[in-house]
Design a protein around this motif. Sequence first.
Motif, mmCIF file in Angstrom:
data_model
loop_
_atom_site.group_PDB
_atom_site.id
_atom_site.type_symbol
_atom_site.label_atom_id
_atom_site.label_comp_id
_atom_site.label_asym_id
_atom_site.label_seq_id
_atom_site.Cartn_x
_atom_site.Cartn_y
_atom_site.Cartn_z
ATOM 1 N N LEU A 1 -82.022 -22.619 48.538
ATOM 2 C CA LEU A 1 -80.913 -22.779 49.471
ATOM 3 C C LEU A 1 -79.829 -21.736 49.208
ATOM 4 O O LEU A 1 -79.225 -21.207 50.139
ATOM 5 N N ALA A 2 -79.598 -21.412 47.943
ATOM 6 C CA ALA A 2 -78.564 -20.434 47.587
ATOM 7 C C ALA A 2 -78.844 -19.075 48.219
ATOM 8 O O ALA A 2 -77.911 -18.353 48.577
ATOM 9 N N VAL A 3 -80.109 -18.728 48.396
ATOM 10 C CA VAL A 3 -80.463 -17.459 49.046
ATOM 11 C C VAL A 3 -79.943 -17.464 50.484
ATOM 12 O O VAL A 3 -79.355 -16.483 50.949
ATOM 13 N N THR A 4 -80.141 -18.566 51.177
ATOM 14 C CA THR A 4 -79.667 -18.681 52.558
ATOM 15 C C THR A 4 -78.146 -18.679 52.608
ATOM 16 O O THR A 4 -77.543 -18.011 53.452
ATOM 17 N N VAL A 5 -77.519 -19.408 51.714
ATOM 18 C CA VAL A 5 -76.054 -19.471 51.657
ATOM 19 C C VAL A 5 -75.479 -18.093 51.355
ATOM 20 O O VAL A 5 -74.466 -17.691 51.939
ATOM 21 N N ALA A 6 -76.132 -17.338 50.477
ATOM 22 C CA ALA A 6 -75.661 -15.987 50.156
ATOM 23 C C ALA A 6 -75.697 -15.107 51.400
ATOM 24 O O ALA A 6 -74.776 -14.309 51.632
ATOM 25 N N GLY A 7 -76.720 -15.268 52.217
ATOM 26 C CA GLY A 7 -76.795 -14.507 53.462
ATOM 27 C C GLY A 7 -75.673 -14.877 54.414
ATOM 28 O O GLY A 7 -75.062 -13.997 55.046
ATOM 29 N N LEU A 8 -75.370 -16.149 54.518
ATOM 30 C CA LEU A 8 -74.254 -16.597 55.365
ATOM 31 C C LEU A 8 -72.927 -16.075 54.830
ATOM 32 O O LEU A 8 -72.049 -15.670 55.597
ATOM 33 N N THR A 9 -72.787 -16.071 53.521
ATOM 34 C CA THR A 9 -71.563 -15.566 52.900
ATOM 35 C C THR A 9 -71.381 -14.076 53.202
ATOM 36 O O THR A 9 -70.289 -13.640 53.565
ATOM 37 N N ARG A 10 -72.456 -13.311 53.057
ATOM 38 C CA ARG A 10 -72.377 -11.873 53.380
ATOM 39 C C ARG A 10 -71.999 -11.670 54.840
ATOM 40 O O ARG A 10 -71.175 -10.828 55.169
#
Length: 138
Positions: A91-100
Amino acid sequence: MLHRPDPFDARCPTRQVLDRIGDKWAVLILILLERETLRFNALRRRIDNISQKMLSQTLKSLERDGLVARRAFATVPVTVEYALTPLGRTLAVTVAGLTRWAEEHVAEIEAAQRRYDAAAGDGDGDGKAEAAPARAQR
């Protein structure tokens, strides 16, 4: 017959997952724990305006969902660390993409908000000017 999950149905378990990952506190915790394992107070210091109660509740929810692991050490007082689980890392991978995406587009969003607010000018915040009363049809 198996039914495909329908997040638009209030009873669908997918809705609960989306609620969790749509929570700002959960997202901020995931971002920090993706970087490193942290203690409770370190999380609290890093996340402005989160209360101890909200941090505790959010961590418990993330732990219940299998996204965060809690590890307690027998010290006085007890030391507790939080880390992402393997599921939490996905999930953190997806959240990191949203953050970027948010970081890259925040200026555009702020500009759009300023344009919207300037155009609204009517004070009710819906972006629509007050309509003149309709004349009666004869």
